[in-house]
Structures are given as C-alpha cells and as structure tokens.
Design a protein around this motif. Structure first.
Motif, PDB file in Angstrom:
ATOM      1  N   GLU A  94       0.832  -1.210   0.000  1.00 12.97           N
ATOM      2  CA  GLU A  94       0.000   0.000   0.000  1.00 12.97           C
ATOM      3  C   GLU A  94       0.861   1.252   0.000  1.00 12.97           C
ATOM      4  OE1 GLU A  94      -3.701  -1.976   2.355  1.00 12.97           O
ATOM      5  OE2 GLU A  94      -2.806  -0.153   3.217  1.00 12.97           O
ATOM      6  N   ALA A  95       1.872   1.265   0.878  1.00 12.93           N
ATOM      7  CA  ALA A  95       2.686   2.481   1.026  1.00 12.93           C
ATOM      8  C   ALA A  95       3.414   2.813  -0.279  1.00 12.93           C
ATOM      9  CB  ALA A  95       3.682   2.308   2.164  1.00 12.93           C
ATOM     10  N   LEU A  96       4.013   1.818  -0.914  1.00  8.76           N
ATOM     11  CA  LEU A  96       4.744   2.103  -2.159  1.00  8.76           C
ATOM     12  C   LEU A  96       3.795   2.175  -3.346  1.00  8.76           C
ATOM     13  CD1 LEU A  96       8.023   0.068  -1.574  1.00  8.76           C
ATOM     14  CD2 LEU A  96       7.771   2.548  -1.680  1.00  8.76           C
ATOM     15  N   GLY A  97       2.688   1.424  -3.250  1.00  6.84           N
ATOM     16  CA  GLY A  97       1.690   1.444  -4.314  1.00  6.84           C
ATOM     17  C   GLY A  97       1.139   2.853  -4.542  1.00  6.84           C
ATOM     18  N   ARG A  98       1.070   3.640  -3.469  1.00  4.59           N
ATOM     19  CA  ARG A  98       0.595   5.024  -3.591  1.00  4.59           C
ATOM     20  C   ARG A  98       1.488   5.854  -4.509  1.00  4.59           C
ATOM     21  NH1 ARG A  98       0.355   5.837   2.121  1.00  4.59           N
ATOM     22  NH2 ARG A  98      -0.998   4.069   2.517  1.00  4.59           N
ATOM     23  N   HIS A  99       2.721   5.385  -4.683  1.00  2.00           N
ATOM     24  CA  HIS A  99       3.637   6.088  -5.592  1.00  2.00           C
ATOM     25  C   HIS A  99       3.770   5.354  -6.918  1.00  2.00           C
ATOM     26  CE1 HIS A  99       4.931   8.813  -2.381  1.00  2.00           C
ATOM     27  NE2 HIS A  99       4.727   7.763  -1.608  1.00  2.00           N
ATOM     28  N   GLY A 100       2.845   4.452  -7.172  1.00  5.57           N
ATOM     29  CA  GLY A 100       2.876   3.706  -8.428  1.00  5.57           C
ATOM     30  C   GLY A 100       3.982   2.659  -8.467  1.00  5.57           C
ATOM     31  N   ILE A 101       4.480   2.269  -7.295  1.00  8.55           N
ATOM     32  CA  ILE A 101       5.579   1.287  -7.265  1.00  8.55           C
ATOM     33  C   ILE A 101       5.026  -0.084  -6.863  1.00  8.55           C
ATOM     34  CG2 ILE A 101       7.765   0.656  -6.148  1.00  8.55           C
ATOM     35  CD1 ILE A 101       8.180   3.706  -5.662  1.00  8.55           C
ATOM     36  N   VAL A 102       5.372  -1.091  -7.659  1.00  8.82           N
ATOM     37  CA  VAL A 102       4.928  -2.459  -7.367  1.00  8.82           C
ATOM     38  C   VAL A 102       5.951  -3.120  -6.442  1.00  8.82           C
ATOM     39  CG1 VAL A 102       4.439  -4.723  -8.402  1.00  8.82           C
ATOM     40  CG2 VAL A 102       3.768  -2.632  -9.596  1.00  8.82           C
ATOM     41  N   THR A 103       5.453  -3.864  -5.445  1.00  6.88           N
ATOM     42  CA  THR A 103       6.359  -4.572  -4.540  1.00  6.88           C
ATOM     43  C   THR A 103       6.277  -6.080  -4.788  1.00  6.88           C
ATOM     44  OG1 THR A 103       4.561  -4.540  -2.935  1.00  6.88           O
ATOM     45  CG2 THR A 103       6.272  -2.883  -2.660  1.00  6.88           C
ATOM     46  N   GLY A 104       7.370  -6.782  -4.496  1.00  8.13           N
ATOM     47  CA  GLY A 104       7.365  -8.242  -4.579  1.00  8.13           C
ATOM     48  C   GLY A 104       7.856  -8.766  -3.252  1.00  8.13           C
ATOM     49  N   GLN A 105       7.254  -9.845  -2.750  1.00 10.88           N
ATOM     50  CA  GLN A 105       7.692 -10.382  -1.456  1.00 10.88           C
ATOM     51  C   GLN A 105       8.614 -11.584  -1.653  1.00 10.88           C
ATOM     52  OE1 GLN A 105       5.142 -11.328   2.238  1.00 10.88           O
ATOM     53  NE2 GLN A 105       5.363 -13.299   1.201  1.00 10.88           N
ATOM     54  N   ILE A 106       9.722 -11.592  -0.933  1.00 10.41           N
ATOM     55  CA  ILE A 106      10.611 -12.759  -0.963  1.00 10.41           C
ATOM     56  C   ILE A 106      10.990 -13.108   0.469  1.00 10.41           C
ATOM     57  CG2 ILE A 106      12.832 -13.664  -1.763  1.00 10.41           C
ATOM     58  CD1 ILE A 106      12.597 -11.866  -4.159  1.00 10.41           C
ATOM     59  N   LEU A 107      10.731 -14.363   0.846  1.00 10.41           N
ATOM     60  CA  LEU A 107      11.080 -14.806   2.194  1.00 10.41           C
ATOM     61  C   LEU A 107      12.251 -15.775   2.103  1.00 10.41           C
ATOM     62  CD1 LEU A 107       7.462 -15.365   3.600  1.00 10.41           C
ATOM     63  CD2 LEU A 107       8.948 -13.359   3.829  1.00 10.41           C
ATOM     64  N   LEU A 108      13.306 -15.479   2.824  1.00 11.18           N
ATOM     65  CA  LEU A 108      14.540 -16.252   2.689  1.00 11.18           C
ATOM     66  C   LEU A 108      14.898 -16.991   3.979  1.00 11.18           C
ATOM     67  CD1 LEU A 108      16.730 -13.573   0.890  1.00 11.18           C
ATOM     68  CD2 LEU A 108      15.661 -15.577  -0.154  1.00 11.18           C
ATOM     69  N   THR A 109      15.685 -18.022   3.809  1.00 12.94           N
ATOM     70  CA  THR A 109      16.305 -18.713   4.953  1.00 12.94           C
ATOM     71  C   THR A 109      17.769 -18.925   4.588  1.00 12.94           C
ATOM     72  OG1 THR A 109      15.401 -20.696   3.943  1.00 12.94           O
ATOM     73  CG2 THR A 109      14.334 -19.962   5.953  1.00 12.94           C
ATOM     74  N   PRO A 110      18.631 -19.216   5.567  1.00 14.54           N
ATOM     75  CA  PRO A 110      20.057 -19.343   5.240  1.00 14.54           C
ATOM     76  C   PRO A 110      20.346 -20.404   4.182  1.00 14.54           C
ATOM     77  CG  PRO A 110      19.780 -19.156   7.587  1.00 14.54           C
ATOM     78  CD  PRO A 110      18.403 -19.273   7.012  1.00 14.54           C
ATOM     79  N   ASN A 111      19.569 -21.481   4.126  1.00 17.25           N
ATOM     80  CA  ASN A 111      19.899 -22.470   3.086  1.00 17.25           C
ATOM     81  C   ASN A 111      19.693 -21.884   1.688  1.00 17.25           C
ATOM     82  OD1 ASN A 111      17.125 -22.577   3.605  1.00 17.25           O
ATOM     83  ND2 ASN A 111      16.947 -24.578   2.668  1.00 17.25           N
ATOM     84  N   ILE A 112      18.815 -20.903   1.570  1.00 18.75           N
ATOM     85  CA  ILE A 112      18.622 -20.273   0.257  1.00 18.75           C
ATOM     86  C   ILE A 112      19.785 -19.333  -0.064  1.00 18.75           C
ATOM     87  CG2 ILE A 112      17.144 -18.745  -1.128  1.00 18.75           C
ATOM     88  CD1 ILE A 112      14.769 -19.864   0.437  1.00 18.75           C
ATOM     89  N   THR A 113      20.221 -18.562   0.928  1.00 15.43           N
ATOM     90  CA  THR A 113      21.301 -17.626   0.612  1.00 15.43           C
ATOM     91  C   THR A 113      22.662 -18.327   0.541  1.00 15.43           C
ATOM     92  OG1 THR A 113      21.482 -17.044   2.945  1.00 15.43           O
ATOM     93  CG2 THR A 113      20.181 -15.577   1.565  1.00 15.43           C
ATOM     94  N   GLU A 114      22.784 -19.510   1.133  1.00 10.68           N
ATOM     95  CA  GLU A 114      24.109 -20.146   1.171  1.00 10.68           C
ATOM     96  C   GLU A 114      24.283 -21.289   0.164  1.00 10.68           C
ATOM     97  OE1 GLU A 114      26.124 -18.253   2.937  1.00 10.68           O
ATOM     98  OE2 GLU A 114      24.284 -17.236   3.524  1.00 10.68           O
ATOM     99  N   GLU A 115      23.203 -21.851  -0.364  1.00 10.48           N
ATOM    100  CA  GLU A 115      23.369 -22.936  -1.340  1.00 10.48           C
ATOM    101  C   GLU A 115      23.303 -22.356  -2.740  1.00 10.48           C
ATOM    102  OE1 GLU A 115      20.864 -26.449  -0.837  1.00 10.48           O
ATOM    103  OE2 GLU A 115      21.259 -26.260   1.317  1.00 10.48           O
ATOM    104  N   ARG A 116      24.333 -22.623  -3.523  1.00 14.94           N
ATOM    105  CA  ARG A 116      24.514 -21.906  -4.774  1.00 14.94           C
ATOM    106  C   ARG A 116      23.302 -21.933  -5.719  1.00 14.94           C
ATOM    107  NH1 ARG A 116      27.790 -18.798  -7.261  1.00 14.94           N
ATOM    108  NH2 ARG A 116      27.901 -18.907  -9.514  1.00 14.94           N
ATOM    109  N   ARG A 117      22.685 -23.117  -5.829  1.00 12.99           N
ATOM    110  CA  ARG A 117      21.589 -23.226  -6.792  1.00 12.99           C
ATOM    111  C   ARG A 117      20.404 -22.328  -6.383  1.00 12.99           C
ATOM    112  NH1 ARG A 117      17.767 -27.264  -8.064  1.00 12.99           N
ATOM    113  NH2 ARG A 117      18.167 -28.267  -6.072  1.00 12.99           N
ATOM    114  N   TYR A 118      20.061 -22.386  -5.090  1.00 14.05           N
ATOM    115  CA  TYR A 118      18.963 -21.547  -4.597  1.00 14.05           C
ATOM    116  C   TYR A 118      19.359 -20.081  -4.646  1.00 14.05           C
ATOM    117  CZ  TYR A 118      16.936 -25.800  -2.657  1.00 14.05           C
ATOM    118  OH  TYR A 118      16.398 -27.034  -2.502  1.00 14.05           O
ATOM    119  N   PHE A 119      20.619 -19.852  -4.277  1.00 15.25           N
ATOM    120  CA  PHE A 119      21.149 -18.495  -4.257  1.00 15.25           C
ATOM    121  C   PHE A 119      21.007 -17.835  -5.633  1.00 15.25           C
ATOM    122  CE2 PHE A 119      24.794 -15.872  -5.376  1.00 15.25           C
ATOM    123  CZ  PHE A 119      24.890 -14.973  -4.330  1.00 15.25           C
ATOM    124  N   LEU A 120      21.440 -18.573  -6.668  1.00 20.15           N
ATOM    125  CA  LEU A 120      21.386 -18.012  -8.025  1.00 20.15           C
ATOM    126  C   LEU A 120      19.955 -17.742  -8.435  1.00 20.15           C
ATOM    127  CD1 LEU A 120      24.078 -20.165  -9.874  1.00 20.15           C
ATOM    128  CD2 LEU A 120      24.237 -17.756  -9.193  1.00 20.15           C
TER     129      LEU A 120
END
Ligand code: GLU
Length: 378
Positions: A94-120
């Motif tokens: 809502e807050a960014l949408g008021r400025h015409g900006i679209v948001t995307g949600q991404i929820l991460l865990t360490p296995n995603i940021t540390e394992e190369r395939r998920y990371f990429l």
C-alpha cells in the motif's frame, strides 16, 4: 552538509521492527511508513535500485494473535510471524503502491542464501524484479525456519541480500544513529564514530550492546552485518530511522556511521572496466546467454547472434540482450572478425575453426561487469 547517499546506485535498506511497529500499541506506524515511502519513491525516481529488508512480522503478528508475553516460545513466535507477514507485506504494497511502485515479497532462509543453486535462483528473481521496476521486500521466512537454520536477525540477513545483489551500500535503519566507542546508554563518555575504515577487534569490542525488546539485533549483529557487507565490497551505513523521512535526512547529511567497503582486486578491475573504457563494439546475445550472464557466467560464442563495431582482442564491448537492452560490458577475448566467425557455434566448432587451445569464451566473467536492473553495476 553532504549527501551520504550520493555515491550509490543500488541500495539495500534494512528497516528494523522498532521503526515500523509502535512498541506500546503493537500497531503499524502508518505515518512513518508513508513518509519513508516518499523518500524511497524519490530515490527510485533518480534511477536508484532499491531492495528492502523489512522486519516487523513477529511484532505485528503478536498483536493480531493477542500474544503479549514479553518473550514468546518458538512455536508462538513462528505463528506470530506467519500472521504478521501478511500485514507487513500489505503495508508495504500500500505504502509504495501510492507512488505507483509495485512490490514483490521474498522470504529467505540461510539455506537459500548459502546454497549456490537456490542463491542463483533467488538472485535472478530479485534482479528480474528490479529490471521490471519493482521493489523487492524481503524478510526471513520466520514461520518455517528452524532454530538451527535461521538468521534470527535481519541485520545479517540484509547484509547477505546486499552482497547477493551486489548493492553498493547497505543502510541499516534502526533506533541508534551509528556506532559509538561504547554503548551510549551505559557510558556517558561514549563518542560517536562517523567513519569506520575497517572492522578491527577494537571496533568489535565497541559493539557490545543490547537489542531493543521488539527486534533481535543489537550493535553486535550490525557490526557482524558490516563484516559480511564490507568484505564483499558493499559499504554500510548505520543511521537512526525513528524520525520521519530518515532517508531524506541521510541525503541532507544527518549523523550516521559509514563503514568503508573493502576494495578487492576483482572489484577494482571491474570498476576500471566500467568507468574508463571506450566501447568500440557490440555483441548481441540470445535469451539463454543473457540469463547466463546475469547468473555470473562467461559469454560463450554459441549464445551470440550478432557482432557489430570494430574491436580487437582485449577491447571493451557492450553486450545486448534480445530486447536490445545493454546487459553487460566486458573485454573481448577475440577481435571483431574472429568473433563474427564463431558466433552461434559450440566450443568444439570454435576450436576447429580457431585452433585447439583457444579460449572458448568470448568475454570471460572476470573481465565482465553485469548491469542489473538496467543500470551500471561495478
Ligand atoms: N524477521 C523478524 C520479523 O520480521 C525480525 C528479525 C529482526 O528483528 O532482526 O519480525
């Protein structure tokens, strides 16, 4: 007063729970968020890419589920995160949408940021969102992260995100205006440090401080975040975000601590490629090659569809995707004529044509700077 944000083109901004959620009522600080959204929209209008790491899910979820114990058992805090995350992403949309900006949600865990395939894969999603003009809003996937596999604090998570997307600066907005020689609440002689050139053991020792009751990280996790970020060539700023318009305040020179990035050799080389070369040729590539480059791989002749200009081996060239967007710059391993003769060919055909032992890549990844989200990234 100087603009602390002036040097940066790609920012990761971490927003602490204590800023977004009122400590007494457990409610979202709507006006504060609206003012922050104005600051973000202004930065975005200058062509700066923004990735937000937002805390606040657990703090918001507590109120929604009527959980008021000071410290929640793990199962309840995961339930709170689950309910609160919906409210949190809605608030951002809502807050960014008021400025015409679209948001995307991404929820991460360490296995995603540390394992190369998920990371990429996560990195590609983030850079695709940026390329499409959206603002990714990131948090830890608290409702399913297990005690062993979790960051637990968004300071270090945001540092990983910043390095993942090669942000040039990570901004930690919290309730303190930077690093002091000692915790200021305990030591009246503590002095503020505007600049930290390197995170030495002395700096580590200065960081021993307690977290506020809603957020997990204190100064210790902020300095840990600083190590992750600066080692990867990303600067870090710790600034106070409690007042309205905290980013505007930074651009007007409000007090903060800047941690200088460590300049690696590879980083310096890429900066040189980006900044000091005249581009004498263009290489157009297919969609598969464009994706490979965004994933950090070298450019192979097989993905090349067209070569233009007049360049020799070692000259700087621009690389374009099938939509005609410049996606990278680099030093060509072959001159124009040779490059033209190998385009579309696989490595075997290339060595048949140019002789065994010829390097099979047309632009090696070490000699290439990938431009994500349509703007230069060194
Ligand atoms: N991920 C947690 C949340 O959204 C916050 C962690 C932190 O405060 O650093 O509530």
């Amino acid at each position: 007063m100087s603009n602390a944000l002036a040097p940066y083109r790609r920012l990761t901004i971490k927003i602490g729970s204590a800023l977004l959620v009122d400590g007494k009522t457990g409610k979202l600080r709507t006006e504060w968020l609206a003012a922050l959204a104005e600051d973000l929209a202004a930065l975005k209008a200058q062509g700066i890419s923004l990735v937000i790491v937002s805390s606040g899910a657990i703090a918001l979820g507590r109120r929604l589920l009527n959980l008021d114990a000071k410290s929640l058992p793990l199962d309840q805090s995961q339930a709170a995160a689950s309910a609160g995350q919906i409210a949190l992403s809605q608030a951002w949309a809502e807050a960014l949408g008021r400025h015409g900006i679209v948001t995307g949600q991404i929820l991460l865990t360490p296995n995603i940021t540390e394992e190369r395939r998920y990371f990429l894969n996560a990195r590609t999603t983030i850079s695709t969102l940026l390329g499409l003009g959206a603002v990714p809003i990131i948090n830890e996937n608290d409702s399913v992260a297990t005690a062993e596999i979790r960051y637990g604090d968004n300071d270090r998570l945001s540092a990983r995100v910043a390095t993942m997307i090669e942000a040039d600066c990570l901004i930690l907005l919290s309730d303190v205006d930077g690093l002091y020689t000692a915790p200021p609440a305990k030591d009246p002689n503590a002095t503020h440090l505007p600049f930290v050139a390197a995170i030495t053991p002395e700096i580590d020792a200065m960081a021993g401080g307690a977290a506020s009751h809603l957020s997990r990280g204190g100064m210790t996790t902020k300095v840990e975040a600083g190590k992750i970020a600066t080692q990867a060539g990303t600067a870090m700023i710790i600034a106070k975000g409690t007042e309205t318009h905290p980013l505007r305040a930074l651009s007007e020179g409000v007090r903060h601590t800047l941690f200088a990035p460590v300049e690696t050799k590879a980083h310096a080389r890429k900066r040189w490629i980006m900044g000091h070369l005249e581009l004498v040729g263009s290489i157009h590539v297919d969609a598969g090659a464009a994706r490979a480059l965004l994933d950090g791989r070298s450019l192979l002749p097989i993905g090349v569809t067209r070569v233009t200009g007049d360049f020799d081996r070692g000259d700087a060239v621009a690389i374009f995707d099938p939509d005609g967007r410049e996606i990278a710059r680099g030093l060509a391993t072959l001159g124009r004529e040779e490059a033209d003769s190998v385009k579309g060919k696989n490595s075997r055909a290339v060595s048949d044509l140019l002789g065994i032992g010829t390097r099979s890549e047309l632009v090696h990844r070490d000699n290439m700077v990938v431009l994500m989200g349509l703007e230069a990234k060194v």
